[in-house]
Design a protein around this motif. Structure first.
Motif, short mmCIF file in Angstrom:
data_model
loop_
_atom_site.label_atom_id
_atom_site.label_comp_id
_atom_site.label_asym_id
_atom_site.label_seq_id
_atom_site.Cartn_x
_atom_site.Cartn_y
_atom_site.Cartn_z
N LEU A 1 71.36 -0.77 31.38
CA LEU A 1 71.88 -2.03 30.82
C LEU A 1 70.74 -3.04 30.65
CD1 LEU A 1 74.31 -3.73 29.95
CD2 LEU A 1 74.60 -4.40 32.34
N ASP B 1 68.49 -1.92 27.72
CA ASP B 1 69.11 -2.19 26.42
C ASP B 1 69.04 -3.68 26.07
OD1 ASP B 1 69.68 0.45 26.28
OD2 ASP B 1 71.78 0.26 26.91
N GLU B 2 69.28 -4.53 27.05
CA GLU B 2 69.19 -5.97 26.78
C GLU B 2 67.76 -6.38 26.45
OE1 GLU B 2 70.81 -7.96 30.12
OE2 GLU B 2 72.89 -7.41 29.71
N ALA C 1 66.91 -5.20 22.96
CA ALA C 1 67.54 -6.04 21.94
C ALA C 1 66.83 -7.38 21.81
CB ALA C 1 69.01 -6.26 22.31
N ALA C 2 66.34 -7.91 22.95
CA ALA C 2 65.65 -9.20 22.91
C ALA C 2 64.26 -9.08 22.29
CB ALA C 2 65.55 -9.78 24.32
#
Length: 539
Positions: free
Chosen positions: A132, A135-136, A139-140
């Motif tokens: 998690l 993935d964050e 994405a950032a």
């Protein structure tokens, strides 16, 4: 959604200090949120039924009962041991006061296991949390290119002052030479600079020549900048000018008693240089440096104890490092260079190419088999080599001497083809076969399966080194430069020829016998038989 209980806010009014008034009626405690100051409710018993409520606390400001404890000025019931409450400490006077809340202001704990404070119905494991977070983060950072940003930062060039080169060095023009001093026009300076002529290593610079230098200090007495050239020898006059790392010119005056080093002298200052610091490579005869002037670096200096140690090896390493940077920028495979043989090992020889060392493997000295490398090169000999391969990451170079000569295989392969029978000499014996020299520099292999028509367990049962044999060429591979030879094919043909000759001889003998019997006279006196000539069964 978090299940953590929210802390309630106290809602009990504080009675005035002058005249106590009757407290307002307390609201019944709610099951969802406890109220500060309310009587705690006991946990239900296992047998069922409603829990018995505790007696409510006396209202603030009420008159104490006769014979009872003194009133307690704080909120909620008094603590045990405090004035006006508990079984102990009734004889102690005074009130705690302060801002510390009383126990009655805290929510009542009904007991049982603590509540789980995590999100969702199930507690996530460490792998799910890591994924998690990744993935964050991805994405950032999706629109951010690290390599482009770093490349952009590295390509930014800072403005340089006029007359400077990379590394902060300055460049100037020689305006005059007087005695042992070289005067240089310093760009942007209000005065000229002076360089010692000794730093030009025996040559006199021309007027107008551009030189690189560093500013050492300013001589206020003469109004000149004292300049110095990197890697050049410095001029010293006494112990106070000798510092660690300085490059000076020293004169070799002799050796010590054990021949483990040289005694040197720098402007009347005596010092010592160990034999291990004479050169990058081992020096067998250190007396060859006697009465010579050499460039050395100060590695240890102690003016109080008159101790001075110098190293010629440190100067060579520094010079080699500078050459190496330029060498690795221009070196490429296929180049032909000259170098000095520095050491010889059983597996090859190391050659100094000026900016780096390369290795000539034993198989790259000659097209012939090499047993002793000392027959080809000597330490200190200058050789011409070809660069076969380069590993820029490990900074290793593979060299070759035989690549500079014509391969005998190319010449030999034009005159020999498969099926040709050649006489050769056995040079080596291996477990898988024997190597035969067909011509100087060209060898072929007789595989163990091609040694005889019978099964061969050991090669030495058939051949030995130095034995001369006649072999037949099975194949020539131009790419791998390999020649396959055979003894078995020749032996098979010889055995077939011997069998044919034996069969022909036997047939001739039978024919001669038949002719002899046919020409024999018949005796008429013999009885029996059918008469006629005798015939032999040849089946």
């Amino acid at each position: 959604m978090s299940t953590e209980n929210a802390s309630p806010t106290p809602d009990q009014p504080t009675p005035p200090a002058a005249a106590p008034a009757a407290p307002p009626p307390a609201a019944p405690p709610s099951a969802a949120s406890p109220v500060y100051g309310a009587s705690p409710v006991s946990a239900p018993k296992p047998g069922g039924g409603a829990p018995a409520p505790r007696p409510p606390a006396p209202p603030a400001g009420a008159a104490p009962k006769p014979g009872g404890p003194p009133p307690f000025a704080g909120k909620g019931p008094p603590r045990p041991g405090a004035p006006g409450g508990g079984n102990r400490g009734n004889d102690r006077g005074g009130d705690r006061g302060g801002d510390r809340p009383n126990r009655s202001d805290k929510p009542y704990n009904t007991g049982g296991p603590p509540q789980q404070l995590f999100f969702g119905g199930e507690k996530p494991n460490a792998r799910e949390l890591d994924k998690l977070i990744e993935d964050e983060l991805a994405a950032a950072m999706g629109d951010f290119d690290v390599s482009k940003t770093v490349a952009a930062v590295e390509t930014v060039t800072k403005p340089r002052a006029a007359g400077t080169v990379g590394g902060g060095k300055k460049t100037g023009v020689v305006v005059g030479v007087h005695g042992n001093d070289v005067f240089v026009e310093v760009p942007g300076g209000r005065s000229q600079g002076v360089l010692p002529l000794q730093q030009f290593e025996g040559r006199k610079p021309a007027i107008g020549e551009t030189v690189e230098f560093d500013i050492d200090h300013y001589d206020a007495a003469d109004g000149l900048l004292i300049l110095t050239r990197e890697g050049s020898t410095q001029v010293v006059h006494d112990w106070s000018q000798v510092v660690y790392g300085m490059i000076v010119e020293a004169k070799v005056t002799g050796t010590n008693k054990n021949k483990t080093g040289l005694t040197i002298e720098i402007a009347g200052i005596k010092g010592f240089m160990p034999a291990s610091q004479l050169d990058l490579y081992r020096v067998e005869n250190i007396e060859q440096f006697l009465n010579q002037r050499i460039k050395v670096m100060v590695t240890e200096v102690n003016p109080e104890e008159r101790n001075l140690l110098v190293s010629r090896k440190a100067v060579q390493e520094k010079e080699k490092q500078v050459k190496a940077e330029a060498f690795w920028k221009t070196v490429a495979e296929g180049q032909v260079m000259k170098g000095i043989v520095r050491s010889i090992k059983p597996f090859g020889a190391f050659v100094d190419l000026g900016g780096a060392d390369g290795l000539i493997p034993a198989s790259e000295f000659s097209w012939q088999h090499v047993t002793d490398l000392n027959e080809f090169v000597k330490i200190g000999q200058q050789v011409e080599v070809k660069i076969n391969r380069i590993d820029f990451d490990a900074r290793k170079i593979g060299l070759s001497m035989k690549q500079l000569t014509v391969s005998p295989f190319e010449v030999y392969s034009k005159t020999v083809q498969a099926g040709t029978r050649i006489t050769g000499k056995v040079t080596r014996i291996a477990e898988f076969g024997a190597f035969v020299e067909l011509t100087p520099g060209v060898e072929g292999l007789i595989h163990i399966s091609e040694l005889s028509t019978q099964r061969v367990r050991r090669v030495r049962d058939v051949l030995n080194e130095g034995q001369t044999v006649i072999v037949e060429v099975l194949s020539l591979d131009q790419t791998t430069r390999r020649i396959a030879l055979s003894l078995k094919k020749i032996a098979t043909e010889e055995e077939a020829a011997a069998d044919a000759a034996e069969e022909a001889e036997r047939e001739a003998d039978e024919k001669a016998a038949e002719e002899a019997m046919a020409s024999r006279p018949v005796n008429p006196n013999l009885r029996g038989g059918i008469g006629g000539p005798i015939k032999f069964n040849t089946e």
